[in-house]
Structures are given as C-alpha cells and as structure tokens.
Design an enzyme around this catalytic site. Structure first.
Site, PDB file in Angstrom:
ATOM      1  N   LYS A  87      -0.578   5.612 -18.148  1.00  0.00           N
ATOM      2  CA  LYS A  87      -1.321   6.874 -18.096  1.00  0.00           C
ATOM      3  C   LYS A  87      -2.256   6.950 -16.888  1.00  0.00           C
ATOM      4  O   LYS A  87      -2.706   8.028 -16.524  1.00  0.00           O
ATOM      5  CB  LYS A  87      -2.093   7.087 -19.391  1.00  0.00           C
ATOM      6  CG  LYS A  87      -1.169   7.388 -20.559  1.00  0.00           C
ATOM      7  CD  LYS A  87      -1.945   7.850 -21.789  1.00  0.00           C
ATOM      8  CE  LYS A  87      -1.023   8.285 -22.906  1.00  0.00           C
ATOM      9  NZ  LYS A  87      -0.307   7.163 -23.542  1.00  0.00           N
TER      10      LYS A  87
HETATM   11  C1  LIG Z   1       0.894   7.245 -24.220  1.00  0.00           C
HETATM   12  C2  LIG Z   1       1.715   6.008 -24.327  1.00  0.00           C
HETATM   13  C3  LIG Z   1       3.096   6.052 -24.661  1.00  0.00           C
HETATM   14  C4  LIG Z   1       3.808   7.342 -25.008  1.00  0.00           C
HETATM   15  O1  LIG Z   1       3.977   8.181 -23.904  1.00  0.00           O
HETATM   16  P1  LIG Z   1       4.377   9.721 -24.139  1.00  0.00           P
HETATM   17  O2  LIG Z   1       4.368  10.339 -22.799  1.00  0.00           O
HETATM   18  O3  LIG Z   1       3.336  10.284 -25.067  1.00  0.00           O
HETATM   19  O4  LIG Z   1       5.730   9.741 -24.783  1.00  0.00           O
HETATM   20  C5  LIG Z   1       3.811   4.862 -24.691  1.00  0.00           C
HETATM   21  N1  LIG Z   1       3.209   3.683 -24.456  1.00  0.00           N
HETATM   22  C6  LIG Z   1       1.900   3.596 -24.136  1.00  0.00           C
HETATM   23  C7  LIG Z   1       1.311   2.263 -23.907  1.00  0.00           C
HETATM   24  C8  LIG Z   1       1.100   4.748 -24.064  1.00  0.00           C
HETATM   25  O5  LIG Z   1      -0.208   4.656 -23.775  1.00  0.00           O
END
Ligand SMILES: *Cc1c(COP(=O)(O)O)cnc(C)c1O
Length: 431
Positions: free
Chosen positions: A107
């Site tokens: 993210k």
């Molecule tokens: C947010 C997140 C996900 C999921 O990603 P999406 O875009 O919501 O499908 C998977 N793994 C981790 C570690 C995350 O922080």
C-alpha cells in the site's frame, strides 16, 4: 483523460477532480473513459528501460495535462524509490516482493503517489485540507507515511484500539507533526462508520475541507499498475508468459493488474487468492456477487465481504462474464492451510511468507498443479514482521526485524483515545 462514475449519475471529471473527490458524488467509483493502449516499444524493450521511465510512461496517459511532465516524473520517481525484486521460491513460483517500502506493505506505492498528487493539486489552497481515513491496519501506516510533512495537509487516522498488530500501531502513532492517530474504542467497522458520517455532515464540511485516502481513490488505484510491469521486466523467459496471483481483499490491487493487462502488458492468467472471505470465487462460479459479512482471519487485510473494486473489474471486461472467466480464477484458502503453507515453504525453500503471501503462494501452486509447465508470480504484499503471531506459530521462530523498523519500535506512541461515536470525531476535528 476523463473519468466517469460507475453509477453513471455524476458528471465526468479529469484526474485532478477525481483524485480530490475520491468517491464520485453519486457514490460510484471513477473509471477512465478509455483504456490506453501501450506503445509496443514499452513492452518489447522493457528490460532496457529504468523503472522510473516505465512508471512515467504507464501513468502519463491517465493524468493527461493535469500535472506538468517534470513534476509527474518526480512524483513517480519518489513513489517507487525502493526495490521490488522478483525472487525465485522454487522452479515454477516466484515472489514479487512489495514490502520494501517505509511501512512494509504494498500500500506504500499507492499512498505515496496519491499524497504527492494531492500535495501538488492543493498547494495553493488557502483552506487547510484534512485527509480522513479509517484503517484495519496497513492502510493507516501507508497513508501516514505517504502524507508525512506534506504541506497544507493534515491527516487524521481512525484505528480500532487493540485490534492492529504492534508494528502497525507504531507506524500510525509515532510520526507526529501533521499525522494524528485516533484510537477508537470499537471495531474497524465503527471507525469506517464514523468517517462516513463525517463526510455526510454538511456543517462540518462547511468548516473543513475534508478528503479521503480510501483505496478506491484513482490516485491510489492506478499507480498499482507499476509493479506488474516491473515483474514482467524481471521475468526471464518472455516466450512463456507468467500466471500472476494476487492476494485480494478489496480487489484494488488485482484490478490494477487486470487494467495493465488490458492495455497490453503480457500476462497468461490472473488468480485472485482469497481467504475464506471469497465472494468473488462464488461469483466466478455462479455469475452473481453476493456480499457477506466479513469473517476474521489471519490474513486480515483481506477480510472483506463486499469488495469495493469489483465494479471496476466488470468495467474492464465490459460486463462480459465469459471473457472475465477466461482471464481470472480464484482460490479460497483457510487459516489452517495458511499456517501449514508458511511452515512448509520455510522448511522446503527457506522462504518466509507472511499470511497474505501464503494465501497467494498456495493459490498459485494449486492452479499450476492443473497446468504443469506453466510458471507464475505471486505478490508478496506484506513483510512477515507485520504479522508475527501467525508466522511464529508456523515456524516456531521469531521473525527477524528488518533494519528499517529499528527506530520506529522504540519510538513513543501518541494517540488520542476516542469513543466509537461520531460526535467524538466531530469534536476532535473542530478542536
Ligand atoms: C490491503 C492488503 C491486501 C488486499 O489488497 P486489495 O487491493 O484490497 O485487494 C493484501 N495484502 C495486504 C498485506 C494488504 O495490506
């Protein structure tokens, strides 16, 4: 480039307005009016290009004239200034490690891009802008670090007290300056509800310029395409395309991969790796999406019962169910299987997975079992140290702490304890 709302009731807007609005006024998600077609040079000559050059060329058509070229180049360069290596786990499975950024999860990429775009768009604003975000763990840290020290922007993060991991809490509560952590005596759903009420409160919105850093924002969604290109750049045998497997919750990440593929990035097939919250898996079997309440799991960033980016996937495939099914499969992995996979992969390949990556690895392995000869990539979306309980349970060993975390674990936590009711948030914002 113009963006329309998936609910079709709001006017089309440019990148700037879509990024500032987050959600369209009709509560739909913004989607580009056309999907750009990649220059052939970019794909065929990808190994010769720098990551900055690739990212710039990928994002430019989506921004149009909204940001001057030089500034945009600077923004993408800062967004991707940490490694995203493709690491061999066994002969047919490779991990794309997206956890080398400041908060150790993928993210960071979306949050860094978004914060810099908003910082640029709002630099001449006379009114201070407040970014309001609720987090179940990873989003808050990424947003906090992305917006840290960005001039003219205050960030208020709501998180459920006692329900995020120790590393995650430190990432939210130790920066200070323009980053404020509200520790809510309640659940993630309470936090999200309070944020929604703040956006819907006309008196509050007259006094403050509020915006959201939610994952549906196009400025967070679109840059997630970058690392699918970096993966392809590092993929050795370009005559045999990779299967790409993405641990999925809100489906923003995989949806960015599908978008990149639609515009010309070569990928054999996509896999949505889900924990037991797998409404999209049911959709692929039945053809209808039936949202369900989220169940808590070890891979908690994927505990989503109504994935918000699902509508964007339908747009990419122009609502053609059979085309979607040709390109996308899904697997559902339990917590027991997650733990067993962390243990097995550590023993057999000396590779330490986090619970989200474990769901990804096992899903990819299952798919490849049916297609011997194919090879694939799974996205390792977080560093195992963010989820130490599950990982230590699986391996019986402590997770080594990466050097970059050293200082944060000793830093003092600063948070404001808050009741799980909207008036408490309103009073805080108007303090
Ligand atoms: C947010 C997140 C996900 C999921 O990603 P999406 O875009 O919501 O499908 C998977 N793994 C981790 C570690 C995350 O922080």
């Amino acid at each position: 480039m113009k963006y329309f709302s998936t609910n079709k009731q709001s006017p089309v807007v440019d990148f700037r307005e879509a990024a500032i609005n987050g959600l369209a006024p009709d509560k739909g998600l913004y989607f580009p009016e056309r999907i750009p077609v990649l220059e052939k040079k970019l794909v065929d000559g990808i190994e010769k290009l720098s990551n900055e050059e690739i990212a710039y060329r990928v994002i430019k058509p989506f921004i149009g004239d909204g940001i001057p070229d030089e500034k945009l180049y600077q923004i993408v360069s800062e967004t991707i200034e940490f490694p995203m290596p493709l690491v061999e786990v066994n002969a047919s499975i490779f991990a794309l490690e997206l956890f080398h950024g400041p908060t150790l999860a993928f993210k960071d990429i979306g949050a860094r891009f978004m914060s810099r775009c908003l910082g640029y768009f709002l630099k001449d604003n006379t009114k201070k802008v407040t970014v309001l975000v609720a987090t179940s763990g990873d989003t808050g840290g990424a947003v906090a670090h992305g917006f840290y020290d960005v001039e003219g922007i205050d960030v208020v993060i709501l998180y459920p007290s006692g329900k995020v991991s120790p590393v995650q809490e430190k990432q939210l509560t130790t920066l200070g300056r323009n980053i404020h952590a509200l520790e809510v005596d309640g659940t993630f759903d309470d936090c999200q509800q309070m944020v929604k009420q703040a956006f819907a409160d006309p008196t509050l919105n007259k006094k403050l310029f509020l915006t959201s850093a939610n994952s549906i924002n196009i400025a967070r969604w679109l840059p997630q395409q970058f690392y699918y290109f970096f993966a392809y750049k590092q993929w050795a045998d370009k005559t045999q395309l990779p299967v790409v497997c993405v641990p999925s919750g809100n489906f923003g990440n995989i949806c960015a991969g599908l978008l990149a593929n639609k515009s010309g990035l070569p990928v054999d097939h996509f896999i949505a790796a889900c924990n037991i919250n797998d409404v999209v898996g049911d959709y692929l079997e039945l053809g209808v999406l039936q949202p369900k309440p989220a169940q808590p799991t070890l891979s908690n960033a994927m505990d989503v019962g109504n994935p918000s980016n699902f509508v964007r996937i339908l747009e990419i495939f122009q609502h053609q169910f059979s085309n979607l099914k040709d390109k996308l499969s899904s697997f559902c992995i339990t917590d027991d299987e997650t733990i067993q996979t962390i243990e097995r992969v550590y023993k057999e390949h000396q590779y330490l997975l986090d619970p989200h990556g474990a769901v990804g690895f096992l899903s990819l392995e299952r798919y490849l079992d049916n297609y011997p000869g194919k090879k694939g990539i799974f996205l390792e979306t977080a560093h195992p140290v963010k989820f130490p309980d599950a990982v230590e349970q699986a391996t019986g060993e402590e997770v080594p702490i990466p050097a970059s975390l050293g200082t944060i674990l000793n830093a003092d936590k600063t948070s404001t304890k808050t009741k799980n009711e909207y008036p408490a948030l309103r009073d805080y914002l108007l303090r």
